[in-house]
Design an enzyme around this catalytic site. Sequence first.
Site, mmCIF file in Angstrom:
data_model
loop_
_atom_site.group_PDB
_atom_site.id
_atom_site.type_symbol
_atom_site.label_atom_id
_atom_site.label_comp_id
_atom_site.label_asym_id
_atom_site.label_seq_id
_atom_site.Cartn_x
_atom_site.Cartn_y
_atom_site.Cartn_z
ATOM 1 N N ASP A 51 0.844 -1.197 0.000
ATOM 2 C CA ASP A 51 0.000 0.000 0.000
ATOM 3 C C ASP A 51 0.877 1.243 0.000
ATOM 4 O O ASP A 51 1.389 1.652 1.043
ATOM 5 C CB ASP A 51 -0.916 -0.027 1.227
ATOM 6 C CG ASP A 51 -1.734 1.243 1.378
ATOM 7 O OD1 ASP A 51 -1.767 2.053 0.438
ATOM 8 O OD2 ASP A 51 -2.336 1.429 2.452
ATOM 9 N N GLU A 130 30.991 11.683 4.654
ATOM 10 C CA GLU A 130 31.493 11.561 6.026
ATOM 11 C C GLU A 130 30.332 11.890 6.967
ATOM 12 O O GLU A 130 30.154 13.042 7.381
ATOM 13 C CB GLU A 130 32.654 12.525 6.268
ATOM 14 C CG GLU A 130 33.855 12.284 5.368
ATOM 15 C CD GLU A 130 34.946 13.335 5.560
ATOM 16 O OE1 GLU A 130 34.756 14.238 6.418
ATOM 17 O OE2 GLU A 130 35.963 13.275 4.863
ATOM 18 N N GLU A 132 28.518 12.274 10.176
ATOM 19 C CA GLU A 132 28.704 12.391 11.619
ATOM 20 C C GLU A 132 27.402 12.054 12.344
ATOM 21 O O GLU A 132 26.325 12.040 11.747
ATOM 22 C CB GLU A 132 29.173 13.803 11.974
ATOM 23 C CG GLU A 132 30.507 14.167 11.340
ATOM 24 C CD GLU A 132 30.863 15.632 11.478
ATOM 25 O OE1 GLU A 132 32.031 15.981 11.254
ATOM 26 O OE2 GLU A 132 29.964 16.447 11.792
ATOM 27 N N GLU A 212 34.304 12.845 17.375
ATOM 28 C CA GLU A 212 34.271 14.140 16.688
ATOM 29 C C GLU A 212 34.369 15.290 17.690
ATOM 30 O O GLU A 212 34.521 15.081 18.884
ATOM 31 C CB GLU A 212 33.009 14.267 15.818
ATOM 32 C CG GLU A 212 33.262 14.074 14.325
ATOM 33 C CD GLU A 212 34.205 15.113 13.724
ATOM 34 O OE1 GLU A 212 34.388 16.198 14.337
ATOM 35 O OE2 GLU A 212 34.773 14.859 12.657
ATOM 36 N N GLU A 220 32.220 9.952 14.188
ATOM 37 C CA GLU A 220 32.229 9.831 12.738
ATOM 38 C C GLU A 220 32.814 8.474 12.356
ATOM 39 O O GLU A 220 33.786 8.012 12.953
ATOM 40 C CB GLU A 220 33.064 10.958 12.111
ATOM 41 C CG GLU A 220 33.168 10.911 10.597
ATOM 42 C CD GLU A 220 33.909 12.128 10.040
ATOM 43 O OE1 GLU A 220 33.590 13.259 10.475
ATOM 44 O OE2 GLU A 220 34.821 11.951 9.206
ATOM 45 N N HIS A 269 30.166 15.924 5.209
ATOM 46 C CA HIS A 269 31.028 16.371 4.123
ATOM 47 C C HIS A 269 31.047 15.288 3.053
ATOM 48 O O HIS A 269 31.303 14.120 3.339
ATOM 49 C CB HIS A 269 32.447 16.632 4.636
ATOM 50 C CG HIS A 269 32.486 17.569 5.806
ATOM 51 N ND1 HIS A 269 33.439 17.495 6.795
ATOM 52 C CD2 HIS A 269 31.678 18.609 6.144
ATOM 53 C CE1 HIS A 269 33.231 18.439 7.693
ATOM 54 N NE2 HIS A 269 32.155 19.122 7.325
ATOM 55 N N ARG A 339 38.993 24.628 5.565
ATOM 56 C CA ARG A 339 37.745 23.968 5.942
ATOM 57 C C ARG A 339 36.616 24.952 6.224
ATOM 58 O O ARG A 339 35.510 24.546 6.578
ATOM 59 C CB ARG A 339 37.990 23.073 7.161
ATOM 60 C CG ARG A 339 38.925 21.925 6.848
ATOM 61 C CD ARG A 339 39.366 21.170 8.086
ATOM 62 N NE ARG A 339 40.386 20.175 7.739
ATOM 63 C CZ ARG A 339 40.138 18.903 7.479
ATOM 64 N NH1 ARG A 339 38.910 18.459 7.521
ATOM 65 N NH2 ARG A 339 41.110 18.074 7.167
ATOM 66 N N GLU A 358 35.266 18.247 -2.238
ATOM 67 C CA GLU A 358 34.539 17.950 -1.005
ATOM 68 C C GLU A 358 33.505 19.043 -0.760
ATOM 69 O O GLU A 358 33.861 20.194 -0.485
ATOM 70 C CB GLU A 358 35.507 17.859 0.183
ATOM 71 C CG GLU A 358 34.823 17.600 1.506
ATOM 72 C CD GLU A 358 35.770 17.762 2.697
ATOM 73 O OE1 GLU A 358 35.311 17.582 3.830
ATOM 74 O OE2 GLU A 358 36.955 18.088 2.478
ATOM 75 N N ARG A 360 31.009 20.570 1.626
ATOM 76 C CA ARG A 360 30.959 20.487 3.080
ATOM 77 C C ARG A 360 29.614 20.924 3.683
ATOM 78 O O ARG A 360 29.398 20.785 4.876
ATOM 79 C CB ARG A 360 32.083 21.351 3.668
ATOM 80 C CG ARG A 360 33.459 20.843 3.290
ATOM 81 C CD ARG A 360 34.569 21.749 3.817
ATOM 82 N NE ARG A 360 34.622 21.837 5.257
ATOM 83 C CZ ARG A 360 35.163 20.914 6.060
ATOM 84 N NH1 ARG A 360 35.681 19.809 5.529
ATOM 85 N NH2 ARG A 360 35.183 21.089 7.362
#
Length: 470
Positions: A51, A130, A132, A212, A220, A269, A339, A358, A360
């Site tokens: 359903d 990645e 977390e 972390e 992580e 990330h 970063r 990457e 982030r």
Amino acid sequence: MTPKDVLGMIKEKGAKVVDVRFLDFPGVWHHFTVPLSELDESSFEDGFGFDASSIRGWQPINASDMLVVPDPATAKMDPFFEVPTLVLIGNIVDPLTRESYSRDPRYIAQKAEAYLKGIGIGDTAYFGPEAEFFIFDDVRFESSMNRSFYEVDSVEGIWNTGREEGPNLGYKTRHKEGYFPVPPMDKFQDLRTEMMLTLENLGIDVECQHHEVATAGQAEIDMRFKPLVQMGDQLMWFKYVLKNVACRHNHTVTFMPKPLFGDNGTGMHTHVSIWKDGEPLFAGDKYAGVSQQALYAIGGILKHCNALCAFTNPTTNSYKRLVPGFEAPVNLAYSSRNRSAAIRIPMYSASPKAKRIEFRTPDPSCNGYLAFSAILMAVIDGIENKTDPGEPLDKDIYGLPPEELANIPSAPGSLDEALSALKEDHKFLLKGDVFTKDVIDMWIKYKTENEVNPVKLRPHPHEFFLYFDI
């Protein structure tokens, strides 16, 4: 793996039942279990009826019948059920037309992979999220007409330094000091290792696990990059494994982006690269060792980031993490090593095979299939249109004077803003019929009606602190 191989695996592993799984529109796994007598080779074409009107964001009640067709390539043994159980992830199919269902997130991811191959840019899009998460000991919450609260607790929480624990040994992670401490400060080493080994036993490659930055058990575990659909499948297993390992040790795991006030939130990330004929396309001689295609890909993500956030940061809570002025990747810039930029070019290795970008900004509350597909479509759009990402920003963004910071665009400040951006900017997602207009419209409608508006309409507990005596 073929249907015949799956039947052989059932005998080899001693499975007694088969669990069929699929995910709803927001991204939560659902399942039902059938006896072995109900599974044969024809089941992988005929499927099983269910359903679909009871699944969030899917069919109306007058057109509820749908099929889930198991994918034999996804067969794994469940590591938690008492009875040996073989698990198959399914694709959703219309029982009348036999066409794949446009709102099935896994189908959208399959179409994204096919579109990449069809246009000839590359043949494989690799994703490495990645994700977390927090490990808590206790969680309570309520939201009703006259009452609203939440409370989480952790043996690691810095707020518990004065708690009677008979005895309290004092090893509590201070705010923003949780990155890589050894035990006894790190209380969850063995738990994370069990999670990691359980994933590996399922055939999911893991690179590392660690504590972390935040207090109270933030952690992580990094999976090794895989092609888009495979990583979408693995992210579902990842969340399932972590929650169940935690539960059997009387802990709980949450992927909420911001469950704690005053400490780091939880991100995801996401590393992205495109390959063709076994060669990485993002390695080159441009900035930070990337190719011109990689720079165009970055341009595509930055151009469409506000709309992407509707899928990569799809909860109202996501924007408690994405707040300008704090250490959050809200500034739409790119850099090597830095970063504080929304897009970073990792510099751990000089190998061309390791070259990737990457992104982030995303967080793990997302539906991985939809988030990865949307990111890939933005990357493709950037490459096709040769979108200039501008100059890299290698300065500390958080240390810039206000006049410089004002020139850097920012990610949305709320889910409402992200959905509005998606409403205005989604043509790049419609290419190749990867996302359909129906999917976009339903996503905006579902999120607005079920999440944005209910949060808007409710008093916030902190408002009583601020305003009750006015």
